[in-house]
Design an enzyme around this catalytic site. Structure first.
Site, PDB file in Angstrom:
ATOM      1  N   HIS A  49       3.119  10.272  -7.939  1.00 33.14           N
ATOM      2  CA  HIS A  49       1.713  10.123  -7.568  1.00 33.14           C
ATOM      3  C   HIS A  49       1.143  11.519  -7.326  1.00 33.14           C
ATOM      4  CE1 HIS A  49      -1.977   8.865  -5.655  1.00 33.14           C
ATOM      5  NE2 HIS A  49      -1.682   7.599  -5.899  1.00 33.14           N
ATOM      6  N   PHE A  51     -10.826   4.047 -11.157  1.00 33.45           N
ATOM      7  CA  PHE A  51      -9.441   4.442 -10.926  1.00 33.45           C
ATOM      8  C   PHE A  51      -8.899   5.138 -12.156  1.00 33.45           C
ATOM      9  CE2 PHE A  51      -5.903   3.549  -7.933  1.00 33.45           C
ATOM     10  CZ  PHE A  51      -6.639   3.406  -6.767  1.00 33.45           C
ATOM     11  N   SER A  81       4.914  -9.826  -4.335  1.00 29.59           N
ATOM     12  CA  SER A  81       5.382 -10.711  -5.408  1.00 29.59           C
ATOM     13  C   SER A  81       6.216 -11.853  -4.850  1.00 29.59           C
ATOM     14  CB  SER A  81       6.185  -9.916  -6.440  1.00 29.59           C
ATOM     15  OG  SER A  81       7.320  -9.307  -5.855  1.00 29.59           O
ATOM     16  N   GLY A  82       7.088 -11.555  -3.866  1.00 29.19           N
ATOM     17  CA  GLY A  82       7.919 -12.607  -3.286  1.00 29.19           C
ATOM     18  C   GLY A  82       7.090 -13.668  -2.601  1.00 29.19           C
ATOM     19  N   ARG A 112      -1.897   9.000 -13.960  1.00 27.58           N
ATOM     20  CA  ARG A 112      -1.155   9.730 -12.928  1.00 27.58           C
ATOM     21  C   ARG A 112      -0.136  10.712 -13.501  1.00 27.58           C
ATOM     22  NH1 ARG A 112      -0.212   4.705  -8.684  1.00 27.58           N
ATOM     23  NH2 ARG A 112      -2.383   4.605  -8.004  1.00 27.58           N
ATOM     24  N   LEU A 115       1.281   8.957   1.182  1.00 27.05           N
ATOM     25  CA  LEU A 115       0.366   8.734   0.061  1.00 27.05           C
ATOM     26  C   LEU A 115      -1.102   8.843   0.477  1.00 27.05           C
ATOM     27  CD1 LEU A 115      -0.072   7.707  -2.894  1.00 27.05           C
ATOM     28  CD2 LEU A 115      -0.103   5.404  -1.938  1.00 27.05           C
ATOM     29  N   GLN A 175       7.212   7.289 -11.620  1.00 23.59           N
ATOM     30  CA  GLN A 175       5.874   7.852 -11.475  1.00 23.59           C
ATOM     31  C   GLN A 175       5.779   8.774 -10.267  1.00 23.59           C
ATOM     32  OE1 GLN A 175       2.082   5.481 -10.354  1.00 23.59           O
ATOM     33  NE2 GLN A 175       1.989   5.856 -12.556  1.00 23.59           N
ATOM     34  N   GLU A 228       8.067  -4.795  -8.358  1.00 26.04           N
ATOM     35  CA  GLU A 228       8.522  -3.469  -8.771  1.00 26.04           C
ATOM     36  C   GLU A 228       9.993  -3.447  -9.172  1.00 26.04           C
ATOM     37  OE1 GLU A 228       8.388   1.205  -7.243  1.00 26.04           O
ATOM     38  OE2 GLU A 228       7.428  -0.362  -6.046  1.00 26.04           O
ATOM     39  N   LEU A 285      -0.353  -3.857  -7.789  1.00 25.12           N
ATOM     40  CA  LEU A 285      -0.713  -5.055  -7.034  1.00 25.12           C
ATOM     41  C   LEU A 285      -1.041  -6.211  -7.979  1.00 25.12           C
ATOM     42  CD1 LEU A 285      -2.898  -3.706  -4.052  1.00 25.12           C
ATOM     43  CD2 LEU A 285      -0.469  -4.272  -4.101  1.00 25.12           C
ATOM     44  N   THR A 295      -4.404   7.600  -1.380  1.00 28.04           N
ATOM     45  CA  THR A 295      -4.727   6.728  -2.501  1.00 28.04           C
ATOM     46  C   THR A 295      -5.524   7.422  -3.607  1.00 28.04           C
ATOM     47  OG1 THR A 295      -5.961   4.750  -3.163  1.00 28.04           O
ATOM     48  CG2 THR A 295      -6.758   5.920  -1.236  1.00 28.04           C
ATOM     49  N   GLU A 296      -5.273   6.966  -4.835  1.00 29.26           N
ATOM     50  CA  GLU A 296      -6.082   7.402  -5.966  1.00 29.26           C
ATOM     51  C   GLU A 296      -7.548   6.988  -5.773  1.00 29.26           C
ATOM     52  OE1 GLU A 296      -5.744   6.214 -10.575  1.00 29.26           O
ATOM     53  OE2 GLU A 296      -3.972   7.161  -9.712  1.00 29.26           O
ATOM     54  N   HIS A 319       6.651   7.953  -6.429  1.00 26.93           N
ATOM     55  CA  HIS A 319       5.838   6.845  -5.934  1.00 26.93           C
ATOM     56  C   HIS A 319       6.290   5.482  -6.446  1.00 26.93           C
ATOM     57  CE1 HIS A 319       2.288   4.791  -4.481  1.00 26.93           C
ATOM     58  NE2 HIS A 319       1.881   4.475  -5.693  1.00 26.93           N
ATOM     59  N   ARG A 321       2.624   3.839 -15.242  1.00 28.21           N
ATOM     60  CA  ARG A 321       1.769   2.758 -14.745  1.00 28.21           C
ATOM     61  C   ARG A 321       0.375   3.286 -14.401  1.00 28.21           C
ATOM     62  NH1 ARG A 321       0.129   1.243  -9.835  1.00 28.21           N
ATOM     63  NH2 ARG A 321       1.644   2.451  -8.598  1.00 28.21           N
ATOM     64  N   GLY A 337      13.204 -10.874  -0.679  1.00 28.48           N
ATOM     65  CA  GLY A 337      12.072  -9.961  -0.569  1.00 28.48           C
ATOM     66  C   GLY A 337      10.800 -10.697  -0.210  1.00 28.48           C
ATOM     67  N   ALA A 338      10.090 -10.198   0.804  1.00 31.16           N
ATOM     68  CA  ALA A 338       8.876 -10.862   1.273  1.00 31.16           C
ATOM     69  C   ALA A 338       7.661  -9.963   1.124  1.00 31.16           C
ATOM     70  CB  ALA A 338       9.040 -11.281   2.730  1.00 31.16           C
ATOM     71  N   GLY A 339       7.619  -9.181   0.037  1.00 30.98           N
ATOM     72  CA  GLY A 339       6.433  -8.402  -0.284  1.00 30.98           C
ATOM     73  C   GLY A 339       5.438  -9.234  -1.062  1.00 30.98           C
TER      74      GLY A 339
END
Length: 595
Positions: free
Chosen positions: A243, A120, A19-20, A287, A253, A241, A388, A405, A255-256, A354, A399, A15-17
């Site tokens: 959203h 938020f 966290s990765g 949410r 989406l 969750q 996630e 993030l 955004t909030e 979400h 959450r 995974g290259a998001g």
């Protein structure tokens, strides 16, 4: 059969998001040989879709400190979050944001040059008294800016990326230690063995188990499937969750941050109805709470439109200049997906799936933990999970916006540091088992040898329809019990999936069939865990378990303040206690959530 190619690394990250790549950066900077596998180009990972901000108590625009953030996160989790992990995340938050800033993240700025922060949902000052500005934002493209920043830093650090590779299965030796992964190279269709001292799963969520989702099509729960097939339980999968503001009919989406900038939810009467449900926080309540209020307005006949089936999000009063400066992507989404000019008219929205609060159980270092025979939680050597796909658990039953993030940054960095420490201590490669690729080879052979069978997307679509019907915003015990049966039947259908196209090169049908095998693990974990939890808590709201004097809001702490663990092989559940003890401060005792 041709010999299976083998490669050897210090660390393989799947995974290259966000966290990765945060973990890989830490590892590459330490000089480790790192391979990052991704089904898509790294900057197309789903972190790129995050809009609103990163939660951190910088206090740039209003009084704030990490104690308030800690309180909000515990309360937001409906007391299912582990307070040691939550404290760790909230204390680390300012550090990882400033670090990201120094990497070149283009945050919006205040007049004095400090990072711009917006309010938020669920984030407050002075323990719930008033909203606070805590979301560090880059317009409404925060995830996009963050992902590109991390990718640039990884390129500089010479991280190795394997793009358009799909990890298939974990390789465990006789001791149960993880010693590598098998992976499919999409370009050639060839199976590979990637040997590693450490494997880190950062595969994101499984939001595509639902029909209406803000998640990208790549979010098929691949890490969850890999863990479940390897005998590792999945934790708290009943908590998903919704959203509040997905574009009605499209699921995209909004955004909030819209509500953080001052947007208002209105019913068909033009009423700002959240004032009735949450007098203090109004549209900026957490949410799960806002989604339920919107759903209730629709159910009671106050929805908007000809079918009274959506709510309107009104930001016309913000003015075009503010919208184009702070919410440029939302302006584009309004045009492209709702045919609405949000500077002049409200946009139709409905709660949309979400985020998964559950996942692969880990500790604060990202190490995967699983129950031993004596009931204790033991570390699975060689395996980490972050983002996630992992469940630390900082989000519990719900959450708070911007904590996703933050979760990626804090625990990606923490896992990276912990792995570096282990490698400096002399960690070495263990021998691969003789049958290292047998499970993956059998999965591929079954697909390739089937002369007929079900089409993968037919099975996937029926799965998504069932999950939407039986595990939605409001649940009933009878419906969830029906869902358990439907998903069990779908699991049998997954075994009968066949391929008409047997070609090797970029065979997307083969990839989709393999993804469905991951989707079914996430879906069954969700359905079985949800049907067994006889209470309402956070995002798991069950009509049968409503508000009573003994159990306010339907929550039953005496019986259900515990984490669910779903075991794939036996399709059974076990439980473990919630950690109510923070690291350094006093515990926040459970109480009724009001806003």
């Amino acid at each position: 059969m041709a010999a299976i190619a083998k490669r050897k690394f210090d660390v393989v990250i799947v995974g290259a998001g966000g966290s990765g790549m945060r973990a890989s950066l830490q590892l590459s900077l330490a000089g480790l040989n790192v391979a990052v596998l991704s089904k898509v180009f790294p900057t197309r990972s789903h972190t790129v879709a995050a809009q609103g901000g990163i939660g951190a108590s910088l206090g740039n625009m209003s009084e704030d400190n990490w104690h308030y953030h800690f309180f909000d996160t515990v309360k937001g989790s409906d007391w299912l979050g582990d307070q040691d992990a939550i404290e760790f995340m909230c204390r680390e938050a300012p550090k990882v944001v400033y670090e990201l800033e120094h990497f070149g993240m283009p945050f919006d700025r205040n007049a004095d040059g400090t990072i711009y922060q917006r309010p938020f949902g669920g984030h407050t000052a002075n323990y719930g008294e008033k909203p606070v500005q805590r979301a560090c934002a880059a317009a409404d493209r925060t995830g996009h800016a963050m992902l590109h920043t991390l990718y640039q830093q990884n390129v500089k650090a010479r991280t190795q990326f394997f793009v358009e590779w799909m990890a298939l299965d974990l390789i465990r030796n006789a001791s149960g230690d993880v010693v590598g992964v098998t992976a499919l190279e999409m370009e050639t269709g060839e199976l590979h063995i990637l040997e590693a001292k450490t494997v880190l799963l950062a595969t994101g969520g499984a939001g595509r188990i639902f029909a209406a989702s803000t998640n990208a099509f790549i979010n098929t729960g691949d890490g969850l499937g890999m863990a479940a097939r390897a005998g590792i339980p999945l934790q708290d999968m009943e908590f998903w969750q919704f959203h509040p503001t997905g574009v009605a009919g499209a699921g995209v989406l909004l955004t909030e941050g819209c509500r953080g900038e001052g947007a208002i939810l209105r019913n068909c009467n033009g009423e700002r109805f959240m004032e009735r449900y949450a007098p203090t926080l109004k549209d900026l309540a957490p949410r799960d709470f806002v989604s339920r209020c919107m759903d209730q307005e629709i159910k009671e006949g106050r929805g908007c439109g000809p079918n009274k089936d959506y709510i309107e999000l009104d930001m016309t009063h913000l003015g075009g200049e503010t919208i184009l400066k702070r919410l440029p992507s939302v302006f584009e989404i309004g045009h492209n997906f709702a045919n609405v000019d949000i500077t002049k008219e409200p946009i139709p929205v409905v709660p949309t799936i979400h985020y998964q609060m559950g996942g692969i159980p880990t500790n604060i270092h990202g190490q995967v933990v699983a129950p031993a025979a004596d009931g204790s939680q033991q570390i699975v050597n060689g395996l980490y999970a972050v983002g996630e796909c992992a469940c630390v658990s900082v989000h519990g039953a719900n959450r708070l916006g911007t904590n996703s993030l933050l979760d990626l940054l804090v625990f990606g960095r923490a896992a990276g540091n912990h792995i570096v420490g282990a490698h400096k201590a002399g960690l070495s490669h263990q021998d691969l088992p003789a049958d290292a690729a047998a499970v993956s080879q059998a999965r591929l052979d079954r697909l390739d040898s089937a002369t007929d069978g079900e089409y993968a997307q037919d099975v996937a679509n029926d799965l998504r329809t069932s999950m939407q019907q039986h595990a939605g915003v409001f649940r009933t015990q009878a419906s969830m019990d029906q869902g358990v049966q439907k998903i069990a039947e779908l699991r049998e259908r997954v075994k009968r999936i066949g391929l008409k196209d047997k070609s090797k090169v970029f065979n997307t049908a083969r990839i989709e069939a393999l993804e469905v095998e991951n989707l079914i693990e996430a879906a069954q974990a969700t359905m079985v865990s949800a049907a067994a939890r006889h209470e309402s808590r956070g995002a798991h709201t069950v009509n049968d378990y409503g508000d009573t004097p003994e159990h306010p809001n339907g929550r039953n702490d005496d019986v259900w303040m515990k984490h669910t663990l779903w075991h794939s092989a036996s399709n059974s559940l076990s439980y473990k206690p919630v950690n109510l003890k923070p690291l350094t401060v006093e515990s926040i005792p459970p109480k009724v959530r009001t806003f």
